[in-house]
Enzyme design. Structure first.
Site, PDB file in Angstrom:
ATOM      1  N   SER A  49      35.588  11.398 -54.258  1.00 12.07           N
ATOM      2  CA  SER A  49      34.937  12.612 -54.782  1.00 12.07           C
ATOM      3  C   SER A  49      33.539  12.306 -55.309  1.00 12.07           C
ATOM      4  CB  SER A  49      35.773  13.215 -55.924  1.00 12.07           C
ATOM      5  OG  SER A  49      36.939  13.792 -55.417  1.00 12.07           O
TER       6      SER A  49
ATOM      7  N   GLY B  40      37.278  18.067 -46.195  1.00 11.04           N
ATOM      8  CA  GLY B  40      37.076  19.387 -46.807  1.00 11.04           C
ATOM      9  C   GLY B  40      35.962  19.360 -47.832  1.00 11.04           C
TER      10      GLY B  40
ATOM     11  N   SER C  67      39.839  25.112 -57.982  1.00  7.36           N
ATOM     12  CA  SER C  67      39.324  24.242 -56.926  1.00  7.36           C
ATOM     13  C   SER C  67      37.939  23.717 -57.268  1.00  7.36           C
ATOM     14  CB  SER C  67      39.265  25.018 -55.599  1.00  7.36           C
ATOM     15  OG  SER C  67      38.443  24.331 -54.680  1.00  7.36           O
TER      16      SER C  67
ATOM     17  N   GLN D 251      36.167  22.035 -55.280  1.00  6.57           N
ATOM     18  CA  GLN D 251      35.299  22.196 -54.101  1.00  6.57           C
ATOM     19  C   GLN D 251      34.634  23.561 -54.128  1.00  6.57           C
ATOM     20  OE1 GLN D 251      37.789  21.312 -50.729  1.00  6.57           O
ATOM     21  NE2 GLN D 251      37.806  19.125 -51.160  1.00  6.57           N
TER      22      GLN D 251
ATOM     23  N   ASP E 125      46.150  15.783 -55.801  1.00  3.83           N
ATOM     24  CA  ASP E 125      46.162  14.865 -54.660  1.00  3.83           C
ATOM     25  C   ASP E 125      47.269  13.811 -54.784  1.00  3.83           C
ATOM     26  OD1 ASP E 125      44.028  16.199 -53.569  1.00  3.83           O
ATOM     27  OD2 ASP E 125      42.521  14.742 -54.212  1.00  3.83           O
TER      28      ASP E 125
ATOM     29  N   ARG F 215      47.165  11.039 -47.190  1.00  2.00           N
ATOM     30  CA  ARG F 215      48.026  10.837 -48.364  1.00  2.00           C
ATOM     31  C   ARG F 215      49.510  10.884 -47.997  1.00  2.00           C
ATOM     32  NH1 ARG F 215      43.952  10.417 -51.963  1.00  2.00           N
ATOM     33  NH2 ARG F 215      42.357  12.029 -51.925  1.00  2.00           N
TER      34      ARG F 215
HETATM   35  C1  S3P Z   1      38.073  17.431 -54.298  1.00  5.57           C
HETATM   36  C2  S3P Z   1      38.737  18.480 -54.843  1.00  5.57           C
HETATM   37  C3  S3P Z   1      40.154  18.782 -54.579  1.00  5.57           C
HETATM   38  C4  S3P Z   1      40.874  17.588 -53.953  1.00  5.57           C
HETATM   39  C5  S3P Z   1      40.074  16.932 -52.868  1.00  5.57           C
HETATM   40  C6  S3P Z   1      38.727  16.462 -53.404  1.00  5.57           C
HETATM   41  C7  S3P Z   1      36.652  17.245 -54.643  1.00  5.57           C
HETATM   42  O1  S3P Z   1      40.240  19.883 -53.700  1.00  5.57           O
HETATM   43  O2  S3P Z   1      42.131  17.992 -53.446  1.00  5.57           O
HETATM   44  O3  S3P Z   1      40.785  15.832 -52.342  1.00  5.57           O
HETATM   45  O4  S3P Z   1      36.116  16.143 -54.440  1.00  5.57           O
HETATM   46  O5  S3P Z   1      36.050  18.201 -55.146  1.00  5.57           O
HETATM   47  P1  S3P Z   1      40.134  21.393 -54.253  1.00  5.57           P
HETATM   48  O6  S3P Z   1      38.905  21.450 -55.036  1.00  5.57           O
HETATM   49  O7  S3P Z   1      40.065  22.280 -53.051  1.00  5.57           O
HETATM   50  O8  S3P Z   1      41.379  21.604 -55.048  1.00  5.57           O
END
Ligand code: S3P
Length: 435
Positions: free
Chosen positions: A24, A95, A168, A170, A315, A388
């Site tokens: 991250s 993602g 979230s 993200q 995660d 994972r």
């Molecule tokens: C992440 C946020 C999480 C996590 C992903 C990494 C990030 O997802 O599951 O592996 O780096 O911001 P969400 O924000 O969609 O929950």
């Protein structure tokens, strides 16, 4: 090409393991450096496929990135210095790359198209498209799934205040990054705390009031060029913490692990299950808390995991489920519907895998109940192109009778290259075969 691996029972895990750098933080370090004015240095950028997708996209957007003594030197071009890429931007399995980059690209004067692999192409993108469109961005996608097509615009986006409908990081980060390209102050309101690396790394203002946190960003003010040191990934440590807790006679040491409290829910849960984990030498690096962990095997008992801790261990649920399967009693996981929207439907993948190993598991829309304490049986495990799931069931295989066959095992490289070698080295008796 897909690679299968056969995992056999291990007697004990001992020694020290170096973890891959935090995924991250790595994504954010390269994306933020690209839109900073001037040169940034990133120490410890990982080889894992996901952060490498972010790096490749940044380079495709015209940013020069050099290597110097193992560090990345990023020649940031400021908020408005990215250039139109020659072709599609490939986010691979990541993602985080797709959702954060879309926030940046929504404010650019040129058109872009973001693509991903089969797993990423079925993950929900409306969650970012909706707020970005409210800001005036032109982002389209068939059925709310990648490819994402972003039209360039000459004028700034409109600032908004956005209440996160899902916890979230993200989505939060995407809106805040788009806010850099908006006129005025863009705010995101979160009622459940999710990982806060973006706020820490951009030094954003946080306002906590009546259980909600509002994070704000001023349009037009880009990030500062910086030196980033990336700690070991707690989410990678999780697999080893659970493995060493469950395999009798184990004792392993994990130095330099990121311990951001929005990420370490698994520590609290494992400890409440009876795990023996020691944290030493806590310190701060690039605004993130880190420490050295030592874990020894212990008898675990089942717990209930639900509510506001879920985003802080989202995660880690696949590996927590393996811990639950080996713990005495029942482990219940609820409020985790988000798990169905990760690299695979992780509730279905975990339930199916555990059942194949002889575990009694109930499936709920938002979680599962695992009736633990019986020995696991080796089985063939479908990983659904999900790193994972592969690693969680490889750990289960170390504990199972007979052989466990992990399909498409090298998908682990998405976040933890060298994972199988690491568990092999730590396991005195563990043996694996590559097919
Ligand atoms: C992440 C946020 C999480 C996590 C992903 C990494 C990030 O997802 O599951 O592996 O780096 O911001 P969400 O924000 O969609 O929950």
């Amino acid at each position: 090409m897909t690679t299968h691996r056969v995992i056999r029972p291990a007697q004990a895990l001992t020694g020290q393991a170096d973890l891959p750098a935090d995924k991250s933080i790595a994504h954010r370090s390269i994306l933020f450096s690209a839109i900073s004015e001037g040169t940034s240095r990133i120490v410890g950028f990982p080889d894992a496929a996901d952060p490498q997708s972010s790096l490749a996209c940044v380079r495709a957007l015209g940013i020069q990135v050099d290597e110097d003594d193992g560090a990345l030197i990023v020649h940031g071009e400021g908020l408005h210095g990215l250039r139109k890429p020659e072709g599609d931007l490939d986010c691979g399995n990541s993602g985080t790359t797709m959702r954060l980059l879309t926030g940046i690209l929504a404010g650019q004067p040129f058109n872009t198209r973001l693509i991903g692999d089969a797993s990423l192409s079925v993950r929900p993108m409306r969650r970012i498209m909706d707020p970005l469109r409210t800001m005036g961005a032109d982002v389209s996608a068939e059925d709310g799934h990648a490819p994402l097509v972003i039209s360039g615009r000459a004028s700034p986006l409109s600032a908004i205040t956005y209440r996160l409908p899902v916890a979230s990081a993200q989505v939060k980060s995407c809106v805040l990054l788009a806010g850099l390209y908006a006129e005025g102050l863009t705010s995101v309101v979160e009622t459940e705390t999710c990982r806060d690396h973006t706020e820490r790394m951009l030094g954003l203002h946080r306002d906590v009031d009546k259980g909600a946190c509002t994070i704000s960003v001023q349009g037009g003010v880009g990030p500062k060029a910086s030196e980033w040191h990336i700690p070991g990934d707690f989410s990678a440590a999780a697999f080893l913490l659970v493995a060493a807790s469950l395999i009798g006679g184990s004792r392993i040491h994990l130095p330099n692990v990121g311990l951001n409290p929005t990420r370490t829910g698994l520590l609290d849960i494992l400890r409440s299950m009876g795990a023996n984990i020691r944290i030493e030498n806590t310190r701060e690096i690039s605004g993130e808390p880190i420490g050295d962990l030592t874990v020894e095997s212990a008898e675990l008992t089942g717990v209930r995991i639900d509510g506001s801790i879920i985003p802080n261990l989202i995660d880690e649920i696949p590996i927590l489920a393996v811990a639950g399967a080996c713990a005495e009693g029942t482990t219940t996981i609820r409020d985790a519907e988000e798990l169905r929207h990760k690299e695979s439907d992780r509730i279905r993948a975990v339930v199916t895998g555990l059942r194949a190993m002889g575990v009694d598991v109930e499936e709920f829309d938002d979680g599962m109940a695992i009736h633990g304490g019986k020995s696991l049986k080796g089985a063939e495990i479908a990983t659904h192109h999900d790193h994972r799931i592969a690693m969680a069931f490889a750990v289960a295989g170390l504990l199972a009778e007979g052989e466990t066959r992990i399909q498409d095992a090298d998908i682990a490289d998405v976040s933890f290259p060298g994972f199988y070698d690491t568990i092999k080295r730590l396991g005195r008796e563990a043996s694996q075969e590559r097919l």
